[in-house]
Structures are given as C-alpha cells and as structure tokens.
Design an enzyme around this catalytic site. Structure first.
Site, PDB file in Angstrom:
ATOM      1  N   THR A  35      22.535  20.125 -25.318  1.00 15.87           N
ATOM      2  CA  THR A  35      21.289  19.356 -25.422  1.00 15.87           C
ATOM      3  C   THR A  35      20.137  20.067 -24.713  1.00 15.87           C
ATOM      4  O   THR A  35      20.356  20.827 -23.755  1.00 15.87           O
ATOM      5  CB  THR A  35      21.493  17.963 -24.780  1.00 15.87           C
ATOM      6  N   ASP A  36      18.914  19.782 -25.143  1.00 15.77           N
ATOM      7  CA  ASP A  36      17.741  20.358 -24.467  1.00 15.77           C
ATOM      8  C   ASP A  36      17.588  19.815 -23.044  1.00 15.77           C
ATOM      9  O   ASP A  36      16.876  20.405 -22.225  1.00 15.77           O
ATOM     10  CB  ASP A  36      16.454  20.100 -25.279  1.00 15.77           C
ATOM     11  N   GLU A  37      18.273  18.694 -22.739  1.00 14.80           N
ATOM     12  CA  GLU A  37      18.110  18.089 -21.413  1.00 14.80           C
ATOM     13  C   GLU A  37      18.631  18.986 -20.288  1.00 14.80           C
ATOM     14  O   GLU A  37      18.278  18.788 -19.128  1.00 14.80           O
ATOM     15  CB  GLU A  37      18.804  16.722 -21.349  1.00 14.80           C
ATOM     16  N   TYR A  43      24.067  12.869 -16.517  1.00  8.71           N
ATOM     17  CA  TYR A  43      24.417  13.258 -17.894  1.00  8.71           C
ATOM     18  C   TYR A  43      24.078  14.727 -18.139  1.00  8.71           C
ATOM     19  O   TYR A  43      24.930  15.520 -18.539  1.00  8.71           O
ATOM     20  CB  TYR A  43      23.694  12.376 -18.918  1.00  8.71           C
ATOM     21  N   LYS A  89      26.444  18.111 -18.859  1.00  7.70           N
ATOM     22  CA  LYS A  89      26.321  18.973 -20.053  1.00  7.70           C
ATOM     23  C   LYS A  89      26.051  20.414 -19.618  1.00  7.70           C
ATOM     24  O   LYS A  89      26.604  21.357 -20.176  1.00  7.70           O
ATOM     25  CB  LYS A  89      25.206  18.472 -20.976  1.00  7.70           C
TER      26      LYS A  89
HETATM   27  P1  NAD Z   1      27.818   9.456 -29.225  1.00 10.44           P
HETATM   28  O1  NAD Z   1      27.868   8.839 -27.871  1.00 10.44           O
HETATM   29  O2  NAD Z   1      27.247   8.682 -30.362  1.00 10.44           O
HETATM   30  O3  NAD Z   1      29.306   9.872 -29.674  1.00 10.44           O
HETATM   31  C1  NAD Z   1      30.220  10.477 -28.807  1.00 10.44           C
HETATM   32  C2  NAD Z   1      31.600  10.447 -29.481  1.00 10.44           C
HETATM   33  O4  NAD Z   1      32.521  11.121 -28.604  1.00 10.44           O
HETATM   34  C3  NAD Z   1      32.146   9.032 -29.691  1.00 10.44           C
HETATM   35  O5  NAD Z   1      32.706   8.925 -30.981  1.00 10.44           O
HETATM   36  C4  NAD Z   1      33.217   8.881 -28.609  1.00 10.44           C
HETATM   37  O6  NAD Z   1      34.259   7.999 -28.977  1.00 10.44           O
HETATM   38  C5  NAD Z   1      33.698  10.326 -28.475  1.00 10.44           C
HETATM   39  N1  NAD Z   1      34.302  10.594 -27.167  1.00 10.44           N
HETATM   40  C6  NAD Z   1      33.788  10.273 -25.936  1.00 10.44           C
HETATM   41  N2  NAD Z   1      34.642  10.651 -24.966  1.00 10.44           N
HETATM   42  C7  NAD Z   1      35.703  11.248 -25.574  1.00 10.44           C
HETATM   43  C8  NAD Z   1      36.896  11.866 -25.106  1.00 10.44           C
HETATM   44  N3  NAD Z   1      37.201  11.936 -23.791  1.00 10.44           N
HETATM   45  N4  NAD Z   1      37.741  12.398 -26.021  1.00 10.44           N
HETATM   46  C9  NAD Z   1      37.473  12.337 -27.356  1.00 10.44           C
HETATM   47  N5  NAD Z   1      36.363  11.749 -27.850  1.00 10.44           N
HETATM   48  C10 NAD Z   1      35.490  11.214 -26.979  1.00 10.44           C
HETATM   49  O7  NAD Z   1      27.080  10.852 -29.030  1.00 10.44           O
HETATM   50  P2  NAD Z   1      26.073  11.604 -30.021  1.00 10.44           P
HETATM   51  O8  NAD Z   1      24.719  11.090 -29.805  1.00 10.44           O
HETATM   52  O9  NAD Z   1      26.675  11.633 -31.379  1.00 10.44           O
HETATM   53  O10 NAD Z   1      26.121  13.074 -29.371  1.00 10.44           O
HETATM   54  C11 NAD Z   1      27.102  14.015 -29.787  1.00 10.44           C
HETATM   55  C12 NAD Z   1      26.932  15.293 -28.995  1.00 10.44           C
HETATM   56  O11 NAD Z   1      25.612  15.808 -29.200  1.00 10.44           O
HETATM   57  C13 NAD Z   1      27.060  15.108 -27.475  1.00 10.44           C
HETATM   58  O12 NAD Z   1      27.767  16.216 -26.969  1.00 10.44           O
HETATM   59  C14 NAD Z   1      25.623  15.087 -26.975  1.00 10.44           C
HETATM   60  O13 NAD Z   1      25.542  15.578 -25.665  1.00 10.44           O
HETATM   61  C15 NAD Z   1      24.952  16.012 -27.963  1.00 10.44           C
HETATM   62  N6  NAD Z   1      23.516  15.752 -28.201  1.00 10.44           N
HETATM   63  C16 NAD Z   1      23.071  14.512 -28.525  1.00 10.44           C
HETATM   64  C17 NAD Z   1      21.719  14.311 -28.805  1.00 10.44           C
HETATM   65  C18 NAD Z   1      21.185  12.958 -29.199  1.00 10.44           C
HETATM   66  O14 NAD Z   1      19.964  12.801 -29.306  1.00 10.44           O
HETATM   67  N7  NAD Z   1      21.999  11.962 -29.426  1.00 10.44           N
HETATM   68  C19 NAD Z   1      20.831  15.378 -28.723  1.00 10.44           C
HETATM   69  C20 NAD Z   1      21.311  16.649 -28.381  1.00 10.44           C
HETATM   70  C21 NAD Z   1      22.668  16.818 -28.138  1.00 10.44           C
HETATM   71  O1  TDX Z   2      15.228   0.965 -23.505  1.00 10.24           O
HETATM   72  C1  TDX Z   2      14.739   2.103 -23.413  1.00 10.24           C
HETATM   73  N1  TDX Z   2      13.408   2.236 -23.085  1.00 10.24           N
HETATM   74  C2  TDX Z   2      12.793   3.443 -22.929  1.00 10.24           C
HETATM   75  O2  TDX Z   2      11.592   3.519 -22.625  1.00 10.24           O
HETATM   76  C3  TDX Z   2      15.499   3.306 -23.640  1.00 10.24           C
HETATM   77  C4  TDX Z   2      16.962   3.213 -24.015  1.00 10.24           C
HETATM   78  C5  TDX Z   2      14.869   4.523 -23.491  1.00 10.24           C
HETATM   79  N2  TDX Z   2      13.557   4.593 -23.128  1.00 10.24           N
HETATM   80  C6  TDX Z   2      12.927   5.925 -23.002  1.00 10.24           C
HETATM   81  C7  TDX Z   2      13.666   6.917 -22.136  1.00 10.24           C
HETATM   82  C8  TDX Z   2      13.336   8.236 -22.800  1.00 10.24           C
HETATM   83  O3  TDX Z   2      12.089   8.723 -22.339  1.00 10.24           O
HETATM   84  O4  TDX Z   2      12.917   6.493 -24.312  1.00 10.24           O
HETATM   85  C9  TDX Z   2      13.202   7.893 -24.283  1.00 10.24           C
HETATM   86  C10 TDX Z   2      14.457   8.159 -25.094  1.00 10.24           C
HETATM   87  O5  TDX Z   2      15.549   7.584 -24.402  1.00 10.24           O
HETATM   88  P1  TDX Z   2      17.061   7.702 -24.935  1.00 10.24           P
HETATM   89  O6  TDX Z   2      17.114   7.209 -26.335  1.00 10.24           O
HETATM   90  O7  TDX Z   2      17.948   7.069 -23.913  1.00 10.24           O
HETATM   91  O8  TDX Z   2      17.241   9.292 -25.002  1.00 10.24           O
HETATM   92  P2  TDX Z   2      17.112  10.427 -23.874  1.00 10.24           P
HETATM   93  O9  TDX Z   2      17.315   9.884 -22.521  1.00 10.24           O
HETATM   94  O10 TDX Z   2      15.856  11.200 -24.151  1.00 10.24           O
HETATM   95  O11 TDX Z   2      18.414  11.327 -24.252  1.00 10.24           O
HETATM   96  C11 TDX Z   2      18.755  11.574 -25.633  1.00 10.24           C
HETATM   97  O12 TDX Z   2      18.341  12.843 -26.056  1.00 10.24           O
HETATM   98  C12 TDX Z   2      19.061  13.965 -25.613  1.00 10.24           C
HETATM   99  C13 TDX Z   2      20.247  11.382 -25.900  1.00 10.24           C
HETATM  100  O13 TDX Z   2      20.665  10.119 -25.445  1.00 10.24           O
HETATM  101  C14 TDX Z   2      21.063  12.474 -25.283  1.00 10.24           C
HETATM  102  O14 TDX Z   2      22.438  12.342 -25.626  1.00 10.24           O
HETATM  103  C15 TDX Z   2      20.563  13.796 -25.785  1.00 10.24           C
HETATM  104  O15 TDX Z   2      21.232  14.838 -25.131  1.00 10.24           O
END
Ligand code: NAD
Ligand code: TDX
Length: 336
Positions: A125-127, A150, A154
């Site tokens: 992730t970019d985070e 988190y 990562k």
């Molecule tokens: P998510 O939380 O929706 O899904 C995570 C999945 O992993 C779930 O199906 C969960 O059951 C499974 N899981 C969790 N712990 C596990 C374990 N110990 N063993 C096997 N499976 C397990 O997450 P997402 O948003 O789909 O993100 C997927 C990946 O992409 C993550 O690695 C996250 O860091 C990365 N990512 C997410 C975002 C975003 O905006 N959501 C952005 C950049 C990178």
């Molecule tokens: O209720 C809320 N109110 C609010 O203001 C929530 C849930 C979030 N926020 C803000 C926090 C952030 O600035 O909105 C922005 C987005 O929040 P999230 O959806 O929780 O995402 P973020 O914390 O940016 O992280 C996400 O992007 C990078 C994903 O959850 C990560 O898994 C990914 O790596």
C-alpha cells in the site's frame, strides 16, 4: 495448467482480482486461500464458486502446515492479498495486524521458497510511505515512514519480502497502491460506510476537518495493474499504482451526498483519527512506462457506478450489517 495461489481472495480486492482472472479466461487454475475473518465473505465470489478452475481452501497464512499443504498442490505463482486492512482497527488492537501481515507474510514466503514458486506478487500500500504535505508524490524511491500500526505492519512485510529477494534471489515483486473503491468493499471503509449510512438516512462521521486527501483508484484498475505485474513485473522491483484522482474527504462526502440526493445536514464532524495521515498521492509513471498499464476509470464515473452497485445489492450490505455473511460458509461448506 499453471496454478496460481491467491491469498485473501474472499476480501474486497482479492475477490475482484479472481473475478478478473476468470472473466479473462486465462489458462490458469486458481487456488483461493482465505481465513474468512470478519472481512472475508464467500458471497463476494458467489457467481463463480462452482467454476471448474477455482478452488477455495479455508486457512490461515500464519499456519505453516496449512500453507505447505496448499503449496504442495503444484502452485507456481502467488498473489498475496491476505491482510488485516483497516487502519482504525489497527489503532484499537495491533495484535492481529502483526500476526497476519508480518508473521503471515513470512510463513508464506518460506513455504513459497521451499516450493520454488516462479513469481510472488506482494500486494502492499502507499501508506507505507507515510504522509505528504500539500505538494509532491510518493515514488518507489520515497523512504518508508509508516505512521499507523496497520501501515507499519505492511512496511515490515515489504522489508521481509525485500530481504528474501536480496538474500535468496526469491522472485518477489511488490506493488504499492492508493485507496481503492468499487463493488464488494467492506462497509467499514469510507466510501461504502458513507453510502450505506446515507441510504438509511443516517449521519456520516467525517474525521477532523475533513481536509485529508486520498488518491482514489477503482478496484478494477488496481487489479489490472496487479495482473500486469504478475505477467511482466521484474523480480525485486517495486511498482506504485494509483488512480490520479486526489480528493479531500469532504469533496468526496459532498459528491456522495449529491449522488444519493441527501442533505448536508447528515454530515457529522467527529474526533480525528489518532495519527491521521494528511495526504497520499502516487507517482505511478514507472508502472505506466514499464508495464504499459494505466488507470482507466474517471473517478466521477467510477463513484457513480459504485453507488449504483450498492443500491442494487442491498442484500449484500444487509447480510454484513446483520452478521449473516459469517454463517454463509457453514451452509456452503459445512462446519470448518
Ligand atoms: P480486506 O480486508 O477486504 O480483505 C482481506 C482478506 O484477507 C479477507 O478475505 C480476510 O478473510 C483475509 N485474511 C485476513 N487474515 C488472514 C489470514 N491470517 N490468513 C488468510 N486470509 C486472511 O482487504 P482489501 O481491502 O481487499 O486489501 C487487500 C490487500 O490490498 C491488503 O494486503 C491491503 O493491505 C492491500 N491494499 C488495500 C488497499 C485498499 O484501499 N483497500 C489499498 C492498497 C493496498
Ligand atoms: O468513518 C470514517 N470517516 C473518515 O473521515 C472513515 C472510515 C474514514 N474517514 C477518513 C480517514 C481517511 O482520511 O477517510 C479517509 C479514508 O479512510 P479509510 O477508508 O479508512 O482508508 P485509509 O485509512 O485511507 O486506508 C485505505 O487505503 C489504503 C485502506 O483501508 C488500506 O487498506 C489501504 O492500504
């Protein structure tokens, strides 16, 4: 036929990725390995669960025996999504983040290495780069400076992957993507949480001053980027992926209110997230140049489509709100 292991394939991005592979009809068998935590939902792949080239195994990436069993089925490549992914949860309890994101990745790498996989895509992730001021972009050279438990977990996993490349010549590639949105995102994240609250005329909690900036990418564009990395990414390289769509949380909130025809009075400013990163912005020119990938979605269109998807799939959101989705596994596969 080649066998691809997808970890976390029942989550938001993993399920969209598996759908993309099956829709493209690529000549690969897919093994989906997922623990089905609160974030994993088998219904995310409901229409595809009987596909002859998709197999599901419930298991924990931190469990070496279970992971070895999956690899011994002839896995050649891995796309590793499985993680604890929600920043707010990591602030409440970092334990599961260290266990899954750090230890889980190490266990997976060791098993993948002993089974001689030819490519391992680590989805990060970019985070991990920390927070930006008003200008500038994260490049692949930006030093890692994670700010939440988190993102620290990562970043730790990224460094372990890096060390395996350096020490063992392990064929891993890392992707670092910005904030995803689209269908099947768990309604704890900003966009699906706000859509589902607004649909019920409930207020939406905006953290702090609402001026934090995120770069939004449609999940389909992210998945296509990961596929490009799986096919063409060079071992040892990092590729940033982004949507070129920076918005403040307030701009996004107003867009959602407008799209759903709801009044501004539903906005609630609430206490800020501790350590809240101010701005993320991604320079993804390396992936564009080297992989021929580009984000395709125009953000406003993608957001409209996403709102439409949540409106068209109320049963999906309701099953999460009621907890019924956690019982779906038992009806499909019996007790684990
Ligand atoms: P998510 O939380 O929706 O899904 C995570 C999945 O992993 C779930 O199906 C969960 O059951 C499974 N899981 C969790 N712990 C596990 C374990 N110990 N063993 C096997 N499976 C397990 O997450 P997402 O948003 O789909 O993100 C997927 C990946 O992409 C993550 O690695 C996250 O860091 C990365 N990512 C997410 C975002 C975003 O905006 N959501 C952005 C950049 C990178
Ligand atoms: O209720 C809320 N109110 C609010 O203001 C929530 C849930 C979030 N926020 C803000 C926090 C952030 O600035 O909105 C922005 C987005 O929040 P999230 O959806 O929780 O995402 P973020 O914390 O940016 O992280 C996400 O992007 C990078 C994903 O959850 C990560 O898994 C990914 O790596």
């Amino acid at each position: 036929m080649e066998k691809i292991l997808v970890t976390g394939g029942c989550g938001f991005i993993g399920s969209n990725f598996i759908r993309l592979l099956l829709q493209k009809d690529l000549p690969w068998d897919i093994v989906n390995f997922d623990l089905l935590t609160y974030a994993g939902n088998l219904a995310n792949l409901k229409d595809w669960q009987n596909h002859p080239r998709l197999k599901f195994f419930k298991g924990d990436i931190a469990d070496r025996q279970a992971v070895d069993q999956v690899f011994s089925q002839g896995i050649t490549r891995v796309v590793h999504f499985a993680a604890e992914s929600h920043v707010d949860r990591s602030i409440l309890d970092s334990g599961p983040f260290i266990r899954t994101n750090v230890v889980g990745t190490q266990v997976l790498l060791d098993s993948a290495r002993s089974h001689k996989v030819t490519k391992f895509v680590h989805v990060s992730t970019d985070e991990v780069y920390g927070s930006l001021g008003d200008s500038g972009f994260f490049t692949e050279e930006t030093p890692l400076a994670p700010n939440s438990p988190y993102s620290a977990s990562k970043a730790a996993s990224d460094l372990i992957v890096r060390s395996y490349v350096h020490t063992f010549h392990f064929p891993a590639v890392i992707t670092r993507c910005s904030n995803n949105y689209g269908p099947y995102q768990f309604p704890e994240k900003l966009i699906p949480l706000f859509i589902s609250n607004l649909c019920r005329n409930e207020p939406v909690p905006v953290y702090g001053d609402g001026l934090n900036v995120r770069d939004w990418i449609h999940v389909e564009d992210h998945c296509k980027g990961i596929l490009a990395v799986l096919e063409k990414g060079q071992p040892g390289e990092v590729y940033n992926l982004g949507g070129k769509s920076e918005r403040t949380n307030m701009e996004l909130t107003k867009a959602l209110l407008q799209s759903l025809g709801k009044p501004d009075s539903l906005i609630r400013y609430v206490k800020d997230r501790p350590g809240h990163d101010r701005r993320y912005a991604i320079d993804c020119s390396k992936a564009e140049k080297e992989l021929g990938w580009q984000p395709q979605w125009v953000f406003e269109n993608g957001l409209q489509e996403t709102v439409r998807w949540y409106l068209d799939n109320p049963e999906w959101v309701n099953s999460i709100r009621t907890g019924d989705y956690l019982r779906y596994y038992q009806t499909q596969y019996g007790n684990s």
